[in-house]
Design an enzyme around this catalytic site. Structure first.
Site, PDB file in Angstrom:
ATOM      1  N   HIS A 203       0.770  -1.110   0.061  1.00 38.87           N
ATOM      2  CA  HIS A 203      -0.176  -0.066  -0.291  1.00 38.87           C
ATOM      3  C   HIS A 203       0.832   1.289   0.014  1.00 38.87           C
ATOM      4  O   HIS A 203       0.536   2.354  -0.631  1.00 38.87           O
ATOM      5  CB  HIS A 203      -0.831   0.015   1.150  1.00 38.87           C
ATOM      6  CG  HIS A 203      -1.935  -0.973   1.200  1.00 38.87           C
ATOM      7  ND1 HIS A 203      -1.734  -2.584   1.263  1.00 38.87           N
ATOM      8  CD2 HIS A 203      -3.238  -0.835   1.006  1.00 38.87           C
ATOM      9  CE1 HIS A 203      -2.991  -2.961   0.960  1.00 38.87           C
ATOM     10  NE2 HIS A 203      -3.751  -2.313   0.984  1.00 38.87           N
ATOM     11  N   HIS A 245       1.752  -4.072   8.904  1.00 36.12           N
ATOM     12  CA  HIS A 245       3.428  -3.769   8.567  1.00 36.12           C
ATOM     13  C   HIS A 245       4.200  -3.110   9.874  1.00 36.12           C
ATOM     14  O   HIS A 245       3.723  -2.560  10.681  1.00 36.12           O
ATOM     15  CB  HIS A 245       3.358  -3.045   7.444  1.00 36.12           C
ATOM     16  CG  HIS A 245       2.453  -3.566   6.000  1.00 36.12           C
ATOM     17  ND1 HIS A 245       3.348  -4.360   5.582  1.00 36.12           N
ATOM     18  CD2 HIS A 245       1.447  -3.168   5.762  1.00 36.12           C
ATOM     19  CE1 HIS A 245       2.588  -4.687   4.252  1.00 36.12           C
ATOM     20  NE2 HIS A 245       1.269  -4.174   4.555  1.00 36.12           N
TER      21      HIS A 245
END
Length: 289
Positions: A203, A245
């Protein structure tokens, strides 16, 4: 003559020390030795069998000892300690430990029971704006409705950049196979977009590449330009808040997205090449007529 010889032998026997009663046992053979010799002579097969068994039993411990010497016991990796590590290894381990600690503390929306679990749906919606399928579908829709050659050229190159970003990030993730700070199973959309592992953040890479692409090829006002940069930053931050993440994954994702943008700018497709791709994609290409 014979009588004289007998008398001489008798005198010799008397004078011989070994013929005395206390030394007679020295001249006689031992009974145990004779019996053993007789027993061995009578049963040679049994003696050989016993000797072979004793040799086998004696060889077994020696073989085990040799195996122990050749194959020393190996300790598991977590029980081993590296002595005298270098400064580089110490610095890398320290940075990784700080990265994991900060990433776990920032994962305040990882679950609904987390401290910021009430805004998890909003953060998830913000992260969805940086999903690969969202941008590919949106770019295709805009391409079908575009009527200008310049707009189609920009959209085709953007579509190729998105495909390049997805394939590159998926390949690096497959090689590194780093998991996120929180134990979470990837969803269906993650499997479709090949965004299964943590490093690098797909992303963040996509948001950085798209924002840089739009800033370079669209004429936008200053507030919109600031909002576009802020959007890219928030998309990367949302993945950390959701516990997907690490911070280093986001930083490397941003760097990889900028690298993809520079690569696309280097191999930029012209308008004629874009029109050829559009005709092939819409099955309206007729090169033989």
């Amino acid at each position: 003559m014979p009588s004289n010889q007998n008398s001489r032998t008798r005198t010799r026997d008397r004078n011989n020390v070994l013929s005395r009663p206390e030394f007679i046992s020295l001249n006689q053979p031992l009974r145990g030795v004779n019996s053993d010799s007789r027993g061995t002579s009578r049963r040679p097969c049994q003696a050989k069998h016993q000797a072979s068994q004793s040799s086998e039993h004696s060889q077994e411990p020696t073989d085990n000892a040799n195996k122990d010497r050749k194959e020393p016991a190996k300790l598991p990796e977590e029980d081993c300690m590296l002595l005298n590590p270098s400064f580089k290894e110490i610095a890398m381990n320290s940075l990784l430990a700080i990265d994991i600690c900060l990433s776990k503390r920032m994962g305040v929306c990882a679950y609904t029971s987390s401290s910021w679990g009430s805004v998890r749906s909003m953060v998830t919606l913000l992260a969805l704006t940086g999903h690969g399928l969202t941008w590919i579908f949106g770019t295709i829709v805009c391409l079908t409705r575009s009527n200008t050659l310049a707009g189609q050229e920009v959209l085709v190159n953007l579509l190729l950049a998105l495909i390049l970003d997805i394939m590159t990030v998926a390949g690096v993730q497959k090689l590194v196979k780093r998991k996120g700070p929180w134990e979470m199973n990837p969803g269906f959309m993650d499997y479709v977009a090949m965004d299964v592992y943590s490093f690098p953040a797909a992303h963040a890479s996509r948001a950085a590449m798209v924002s840089k692409f739009l800033l370079s090829h669209l004429v936008l006002a200053v507030p919109l330009r600031i909002l576009l940069v802020l959007w890219a930053f928030l998309v990367g931050l949302s993945r950390v808040l959701l516990g997907k993440h690490h911070l280093t994954d986001i930083a490397c994702g941003f760097a990889l997205g900028l690298l993809h943008f520079s690569l696309v700018e280097t191999v930029w497709l012209s308008s004629s090449a874009c029109q050829t791709l559009i005709s092939i994609g819409t099955l309206s290409w007729s090169p033989f007529y």
